[in-house]
Design a protein around this motif. Sequence first.
Motif, PDB file in Angstrom:
ATOM      1  N   GLU A  16      14.416 -71.479 103.826  1.00 13.74           N
ATOM      2  CA  GLU A  16      13.244 -72.585 103.583  1.00 13.74           C
ATOM      3  C   GLU A  16      13.101 -73.490 104.780  1.00 13.74           C
ATOM      4  O   GLU A  16      11.518 -73.538 105.603  1.00 13.74           O
ATOM      5  CB  GLU A  16      13.308 -74.030 102.654  1.00 13.74           C
ATOM      6  CG  GLU A  16      11.799 -74.551 102.430  1.00 13.74           C
ATOM      7  CD  GLU A  16      11.486 -74.331 101.824  1.00 13.74           C
ATOM      8  OE1 GLU A  16       9.906 -74.923 101.610  1.00 13.74           O
ATOM      9  OE2 GLU A  16      10.984 -72.737 101.124  1.00 13.74           O
ATOM     10  N   TYR A  98       4.584 -71.548 102.989  1.00 12.45           N
ATOM     11  CA  TYR A  98       4.436 -72.889 102.935  1.00 12.45           C
ATOM     12  C   TYR A  98       3.235 -73.763 102.524  1.00 12.45           C
ATOM     13  O   TYR A  98       3.260 -74.554 102.249  1.00 12.45           O
ATOM     14  CB  TYR A  98       4.868 -73.275 104.408  1.00 12.45           C
ATOM     15  CG  TYR A  98       6.695 -73.336 104.802  1.00 12.45           C
ATOM     16  CD1 TYR A  98       7.101 -73.825 104.064  1.00 12.45           C
ATOM     17  CD2 TYR A  98       6.454 -72.312 105.947  1.00 12.45           C
ATOM     18  CE1 TYR A  98       8.626 -73.483 104.710  1.00 12.45           C
ATOM     19  CE2 TYR A  98       7.763 -72.177 106.384  1.00 12.45           C
ATOM     20  CZ  TYR A  98       8.666 -72.636 106.100  1.00 12.45           C
ATOM     21  OH  TYR A  98       9.815 -72.503 106.434  1.00 12.45           O
ATOM     22  N   HIS A 100       2.235 -74.419  99.533  1.00 15.75           N
ATOM     23  CA  HIS A 100       2.754 -74.780  98.584  1.00 15.75           C
ATOM     24  C   HIS A 100       2.296 -76.505  98.973  1.00 15.75           C
ATOM     25  O   HIS A 100       3.601 -77.455  97.710  1.00 15.75           O
ATOM     26  CB  HIS A 100       3.775 -74.789  97.495  1.00 15.75           C
ATOM     27  CG  HIS A 100       5.371 -75.099  98.318  1.00 15.75           C
ATOM     28  ND1 HIS A 100       5.169 -73.464  99.083  1.00 15.75           N
ATOM     29  CD2 HIS A 100       6.415 -75.361  98.100  1.00 15.75           C
ATOM     30  CE1 HIS A 100       6.274 -73.748 100.249  1.00 15.75           C
ATOM     31  NE2 HIS A 100       7.069 -74.998  99.217  1.00 15.75           N
TER      32      HIS A 100
END
Length: 123
Positions: A16, A98, A100
């Motif tokens: 992430e 990314y 979201h």
Amino acid sequence: MADWNGPDLEKIAAAEELDLASERSNGTLREAVTMWVVRSGDQLYVRSVKGADGPWYRGTQSRHRGRIQAGGVHRDVTFHPAGPDEYRGVDAAYREKYGHFPSIVEHVLTDRARASTLRLEPR
């Protein structure tokens, strides 16, 4: 251009976030900064939301070298400015990974951020 080995590329791309520490002119590392990282093709990229004015980005410009950590991988890298021909793939990678976070991801898709796109190459 140095190539990533498959497992390291996969692990970093899946992470992430990435911690990036750039080298000072005397060879010591600055404090690591946490940021987003994306994969486009077989390359890894980072961008500064603040563009070339971003403090961490400015730090990469003294020696173009540093160390990254992501997905359990620790690597010494060189920072290479990405060319405009790479921006489209990097934009798409940011949107896919990314998306979201719609109100945040748009900040790395500006012309200012694009101009600070760095390709990370292992050394």
